[in-house]
Design a protein around this motif. Structure first.
Motif, short mmCIF file in Angstrom:
data_model
loop_
_atom_site.label_atom_id
_atom_site.label_comp_id
_atom_site.label_asym_id
_atom_site.label_seq_id
_atom_site.Cartn_x
_atom_site.Cartn_y
_atom_site.Cartn_z
N ASP A 151 0.90 -1.20 -0.02
CA ASP A 151 -0.02 -0.06 0.06
C ASP A 151 0.72 1.32 -0.14
N ASP A 152 2.04 1.21 0.46
CA ASP A 152 3.12 2.29 0.54
C ASP A 152 3.90 2.43 -0.55
N GLY A 153 3.60 1.61 -1.51
CA GLY A 153 4.22 1.56 -2.67
C GLY A 153 5.50 0.94 -3.02
N TRP A 154 6.07 0.34 -1.74
CA TRP A 154 7.28 -0.81 -1.94
C TRP A 154 6.81 -1.73 -2.84
N THR A 155 8.00 -2.36 -3.57
CA THR A 155 7.68 -3.31 -4.35
C THR A 155 8.82 -4.61 -3.96
N CYS A 156 8.29 -5.75 -4.43
CA CYS A 156 8.87 -6.83 -4.06
C CYS A 156 8.90 -7.86 -5.16
N GLY A 157 9.93 -8.61 -5.75
CA GLY A 157 9.96 -9.61 -6.83
C GLY A 157 10.06 -10.96 -6.25
N THR A 158 9.23 -11.83 -6.45
CA THR A 158 9.30 -13.33 -6.04
C THR A 158 9.55 -14.16 -7.31
N PRO A 159 10.18 -15.08 -7.37
CA PRO A 159 10.25 -15.94 -8.52
C PRO A 159 9.16 -16.65 -8.57
N THR A 160 8.46 -16.62 -9.93
CA THR A 160 7.34 -17.40 -10.09
C THR A 160 7.18 -19.08 -9.83
N GLU A 161 8.35 -19.61 -10.08
CA GLU A 161 8.51 -21.00 -9.86
C GLU A 161 8.45 -21.41 -8.56
N VAL A 162 8.97 -20.59 -7.58
CA VAL A 162 9.08 -20.77 -6.16
C VAL A 162 7.41 -20.77 -5.81
N VAL A 163 6.75 -19.82 -6.07
CA VAL A 163 5.19 -19.65 -5.60
C VAL A 163 4.81 -21.18 -6.09
N MET A 164 4.86 -21.45 -7.25
CA MET A 164 4.15 -22.58 -7.71
C MET A 164 4.78 -23.87 -7.57
N ASP A 165 5.84 -24.10 -6.57
CA ASP A 165 6.48 -25.52 -6.66
C ASP A 165 5.94 -26.09 -5.60
N GLY A 166 4.72 -25.92 -4.81
CA GLY A 166 4.09 -26.73 -3.98
C GLY A 166 4.28 -26.22 -2.65
N ARG A 167 5.20 -25.37 -2.37
CA ARG A 167 5.37 -25.01 -0.88
C ARG A 167 4.12 -24.08 -0.37
N ASP A 168 4.20 -23.65 0.85
CA ASP A 168 3.04 -23.05 1.43
C ASP A 168 3.26 -21.68 1.30
#
Length: 539
Positions: free
Chosen positions: A349-366
């Motif tokens: 909400d304050d405009g800070w940005t973060c980049g997360t690898p897509t494959e990490v989000v989709m690899d089955g972890r929580d």
């Protein structure tokens, strides 16, 4: 000759000293009125105050090395120090302008105009795209101008030419604006004191109200948010996860003790009824959800340890708790991620940005879009009403608080906040361990001594922890139970020592067979390495 000597004796003539004192009061209260009005306007509009906006600009413009040095030196007090410094600079400049305004009012109004211009320059490129951010600056400038006019009027009526306490020389008085003449000699010093006290009271009340307004309860407040149970709740943690050793942090970190590291100078206080999350970018089906829709989904629980990349070897920027949220992978599948979208770019909400690898989000972890923490709604300081939690990655590439936007994109096309400053874009948590008992330079009884601490290697798990005393042989420590590979683990060992000063060193080996290296590496750009060593005294 005698008169001249008397007039010039000492460092500052009494009349000039009075001018400085009165002018300083005028300047300080003018700044106070401006800040108080600006805070009230920001509170009413639920937008950033000018002080925070200026602070954000300072942080954004600072070299990464300076930011890291501030975190290392000041720890969790870095934001307080920065905001206090900005206020101190404003008050200092206000005293100078107040003294000048007592002689030439135009100087004071010109100074306020400069303050307003600086404030507008800070808020216009502010991280948030909130169109209301310039309003508090304008309100503050107008309030400051009104306060300055009132204080100057009171000061002039109080300290008239010929009256005891007049801060102006006769020559100055002739040049200044006309004063009341005739039998009316002004209200006296009491009048100025009462005026100053009134300005101070109104300014302080406005500022305090502006700070309190965002936290007041309402339909979208944290206190009114009722979290639904998880669709498939996790069982309670077994007692064996917590060794219960005095001085050893509990397995589950209480919310109030969970570390907080972010770039927000003041904690955003969002209204959950107005919160929305937009998912868009390189997707087939962009969409937007609100809190009601999110809470109606099948939420899951996960025990996850989070770690800050700024954590030094042996540092405390790590904590563990049970989170409640919706799987991020399910959100991305709903959107339909297109080929080549290797980055989940999330925005706070304050405009800070973060980049997360897509494959990490989709690899089955929580990986979660979390709404709960430790059995309650997210605390404001930890992202209320919603945040990202991705186990196995340092927070600066995974843990966006107050998240309002998720964009599927490519690392080569867009750089998040810290990547623009030279930090890593892929930052898995490194294997680490820490000695908590005994405390550094702690005193213990000689003979049998308990050694204890924690170790973590999210997504891999800890296979072994070893300790050695006084550079001796490495010995295996006993490990507590854990619910999975995404949490830290407590360890304990015992040794016998003679009276005197001793050292204990620890190293962990994760489930892949990787052991902590001895070489120390600083946290930036992708996490510290090295072994933690503590000295203690046996008596």
């Amino acid at each position: 000759m005698t008169d001249v000597t008397t007039e010039t004796r000492g460092n500052t003539p009494p009349r000039d000293r009075r001018r400085v004192v009165v002018g300083s009061v005028v300047g300080l209260l003018t700044v106070a009125a401006s800040l108080g009005a600006a805070e009230l306007a920001a509170g009413l509009l639920r937008t950033a105050s000018p002080v925070v906006a200026v602070g954000d600009t300072v942080v954004d413009a600072s070299p990464p090395a300076l930011v890291e040095a501030a975190i290392d030196l000041l720890g969790r007090a870095d934001k307080v120090v920065l905001v206090s410094g900005i206020v101190a600079v404003l008050l200092g400049a206000g005293t100078v302008l107040g003294v000048a305004a007592l002689r030439r009012p135009i100087a004071g109004y010109a100074g306020l105009a400069v303050f307003a211009a600086v404030g507008l320059a800070a808020v216009l490129p502010h991280r948030s795209d909130d169109p209301g951010t310039p309003v508090p600056v304008v309100v503050g400038a107008v309030a400051g101008a009104l306060a300055l006019a009132l204080l100057l009027w009171s000061a002039r009526r109080t300290f008239q030419p010929g009256r005891m306490g007049d801060p102006r020389t006769p020559a100055d008085a002739e040049k200044d604006a006309p004063l009341a003449t005739g039998p009316d000699r002004g209200p006296g010093r009491r009048g100025f004191v009462l005026t100053a006290a009134g300005v101070l009271a109104v300014s302080g009340s406005a500022g305090a109200l502006g700070r309190v307004l965002p936290s007041l309860g309402g339909a979208g407040s944290r206190s009114s948010l009722a979290l639904p149970p998880a669709a498939d709740p996790l069982p309670p943690l077994p007692a064996a996860t917590d060794l219960g050793i005095p001085g050893l942090p509990p397995f589950t970190t209480p919310n109030r003790e969970f570390y907080r590291i972010d770039t927000a100078l003041t904690v955003p206080r969002l209204d959950s009824t107005r919160w929305t999350l937009r998912v868009h970018g390189m997707v087939d089906r962009p969409f937007e959800i609100d809190m009601d829709e999110l809470l109606a989904m099948e939420l899951v629980e996960a025990d996850i340890t989070m770690t800050c990349v700024s954590n030094q070897v042996g540092g405390d920027l790590v904590g563990n708790t049970r989170w409640l949220g919706f799987p991020l992978a399910a959100l991305l599948r709903r959107a339909g991620v297109r080929s080549g979208a290797d980055q989940v770019l999330s925005t706070s909400d304050d405009g800070w940005t973060c980049g997360t690898p897509t494959e990490v989000v989709m690899d089955g972890r929580d990986a979660l879009l979390a709404v709960g923490m430790g059995g309650e709604p997210l605390p404001h300081a930890h992202g209320y009403p919603a945040r990202m939690v991705v186990p196995g990655l340092y927070g600066f590439v995974s843990a966006t608080k107050w998240v309002t936007d998720i964009k599927l994109t490519r690392f080569e096309d867009e750089q998040p906040y810290w990547a623009q400053r030279g930090w890593a874009v892929r930052a898995p948590v490194k294997t680490m361990s820490r000695v908590d008992v005994p405390a550094p330079l702690g005193r213990v009884g000689s003979g049998d001594v308990v050694l204890a601490g924690v170790a973590w290697a999210q997504r891999r798990g800890i296979d072994a922890v070893e300790v050695r005393v006084d550079e001796g042989e490495w010995r295996l420590a006993e490990l507590a139970a854990v619910p999975g590979i995404d949490t830290w683990v407590q360890w304990v060992a015992e040794t016998a020592v003679e009276p005197g000063r001793h050292s204990v060193e620890v190293r962990a080996t994760d489930a892949t067979g990787f052991a902590q290296p001895s070489e120390r590496v600083e946290p930036i750009p992708d996490g510290a390495t090295g072994r933690h060593k503590v000295q203690f005294i046996a008596e």
